[in-house]
Design an enzyme around this catalytic site. Sequence first.
Site, short mmCIF file in Angstrom:
data_model
loop_
_atom_site.label_atom_id
_atom_site.label_comp_id
_atom_site.label_asym_id
_atom_site.label_seq_id
_atom_site.Cartn_x
_atom_site.Cartn_y
_atom_site.Cartn_z
N SER B 162 8.04 -10.12 34.94
CA SER B 162 8.80 -9.15 35.72
C SER B 162 8.54 -9.33 37.22
O SER B 162 8.70 -10.44 37.73
CB SER B 162 8.41 -7.75 35.24
OG SER B 162 9.36 -6.81 35.61
N ARG B 230 9.74 7.43 36.28
CA ARG B 230 9.12 6.62 35.24
C ARG B 230 9.93 6.69 33.95
O ARG B 230 10.11 5.68 33.26
CB ARG B 230 7.70 7.11 35.00
CG ARG B 230 6.98 6.42 33.86
CD ARG B 230 6.80 4.94 34.15
NE ARG B 230 5.90 4.31 33.20
CZ ARG B 230 5.61 3.02 33.21
NH1 ARG B 230 6.15 2.23 34.12
NH2 ARG B 230 4.78 2.51 32.34
N ASP B 326 16.11 -8.56 26.46
CA ASP B 326 15.75 -8.07 27.80
C ASP B 326 17.02 -7.97 28.64
O ASP B 326 17.62 -8.98 29.00
CB ASP B 326 14.77 -9.07 28.43
CG ASP B 326 14.27 -8.61 29.81
OD1 ASP B 326 14.83 -7.65 30.37
OD2 ASP B 326 13.31 -9.22 30.31
N HIS B 359 12.67 -5.73 27.68
CA HIS B 359 11.89 -6.33 28.77
C HIS B 359 10.39 -6.27 28.50
O HIS B 359 9.64 -7.19 28.82
CB HIS B 359 12.23 -5.59 30.07
CG HIS B 359 11.53 -6.13 31.27
ND1 HIS B 359 11.62 -7.45 31.65
CD2 HIS B 359 10.72 -5.54 32.18
CE1 HIS B 359 10.90 -7.64 32.74
NE2 HIS B 359 10.33 -6.49 33.09
N ASP B 360 9.94 -5.17 27.90
CA ASP B 360 8.51 -4.99 27.62
C ASP B 360 7.94 -6.04 26.67
O ASP B 360 6.72 -6.11 26.52
CB ASP B 360 8.27 -3.60 27.01
CG ASP B 360 7.80 -2.60 28.06
OD1 ASP B 360 7.61 -3.02 29.21
OD2 ASP B 360 7.61 -1.43 27.72
#
Lengths: 215, 387
Positions: B162, B230, B326, B359-360
């Site tokens: 990232s 967040r 992602d 993405h994680d």
Amino acid sequence: MSLRPDLAAIAEMIEPNSRVLDVGCGDGALLEHLKQTRNVDARGIELSQQNVNHCVARGLSVLQGDADTDLADYPSQAFDVVILSQTIQATRAPAKVLEDLLRIGRRTIVSFPNFGHWKVRLSLLFNGRMPRTRALDYAWYDTPNIHLCTIRDFTQMATQSGATIEKALALNANGTKLIQADAFGPNLMAEGAIFLMNQRGGTAWGPIADRAGSS
Amino acid sequence: MAQTANPTFLRPVSEPEADPGKAITFSTPLALDCGRTLSPFTIAYMTYGTLNAAKSNAILICHALTGDQFAASRHPLTGKPGWWDIMIGPGKPIDTDRFFVICTNVIGGCMGSTGPASINPATGKSYGLDFPVVTIRDMVRAQAMLIDALGIEKLLCVTGGSMGGMQVLQWAASYPARVVNAMPIATAARHSAQNIAFHEVGRQAIMADPDWKGGAYDTAQPGKGLAVARMAAHITYLSEAALQRKFGRQLQDRDQISFGFGADFQVESYLHHQGMTFVDRFDANSYLYITRAMDYFDLASDYNGVLADAFRDTKARFCLISFTSDWLFPTPENKRIAHALNATAANVSFVEIESDKGHDAFLLDEPEMLQTVRGFLNAAANANGIA
């Protein structure tokens, strides 16, 4: 580790220290061999992620990608040699792929199974079903080989694509044999073929003095 | 001149046993892209493993937006394991028995490196919005000064996911002679419009919180705004499939919907939890600054728009990794980097890993990713004579 005979024949065509792109490089066996024996700058493209992992672990530089979609992004004449081994028959647009290969590489090597081989012909003639041979062992409905061709077919497409054929080898179970321009035999007798080409300006296809690599 | 000490954290240490790492303070000013300088400035960092005599086995880990230097050890504030514990450690893909691993908190961060919550020497108060806007290149410049201070000339590998991947790319562009291998993961050479948009939502949430006070909050930070930022961001780190698999429409601690606005659904409760725990460990102004640094990142813009030119001088071997699900840093963005590298004849490998974790995925147990990293680093170590 010994290299598959068709790959060994391709390796024979590569000059030491050249920059090589192997499109559909599998687990990287040919590239690794070329790196070790000919000190080439070896690059690859491979569809299977597992194969790419094998290549990366071998220290090779390989992009996960597809000959049909990813060749367009390569700059022209970026490689001394571009190799497409046993893959062109599985591409969606073989003519476009070949044009890209010829553009990217100063020389292009393409190997493919020969659909004109007598066993293929006889199989269709006598069984009346899509041929299944040692080289092409798939049922018609699940074969990845969607664009099969004969040596003559390929020769015609290559010429139409502006390729100059420098050398052509017939592949058999017991090795390779040089194909002459006007020969009729190989299209019937060879299980596969390897063509060495360039975009233009190379030696025209004809009797070739340099027989290195043929047997 | 540089001085090393224990880092100071904004929040109290809850795990006194956890290694707090080190903090190095430079009196040499850090020249920033915005034209200002930062002086003095501090970089907090952790190291794992041992630097060999030839100083040839150092790997720099670059963290993502809300990460920090605690990549492979217990976090002193939260007590949680390192964010890349799965990747780094003895016998792991980034093997600390072989490699010397360095991870720094970025400039602008809030875990001991100089950031908006640090004291401005000119006023004796926190910088707040007086803190200069920093860029990815500034972060990398600061890291390079730390690497110098550690006496390391070349990094065997620079890696991160990232925003960490952005730093990897910047390292290869800014210090081509110092990066032997580069492994940018789930990243991009420029932040996309969609990503800037999501960041702006997060920033607006923070700035709309009355506790933000124009950035001049003291102890009580704009927790509600930061939590919302967040929560919104967290959704972008997952995938639709992962959310559905994990939560579906399951209800939280109840059998029926409540006809109200409490957290009826598990997914809501999960997001609330993510938001709350984040506020406990992160600074709202840092969030503004670091998201901005990502937004401003467009590596090609420093090279007349030609990304390939950013890599003109690099001799590094690259390994790029992306994940199928992602959508924040999708495969085409990663491939774009591969193509630019190809155009300069750089040594580049690219792998797209099948995963539904979004993405994680780069932080999670993705066996194919771990295998790729292990293989790439093994080959790198062999090529550079590292035992």
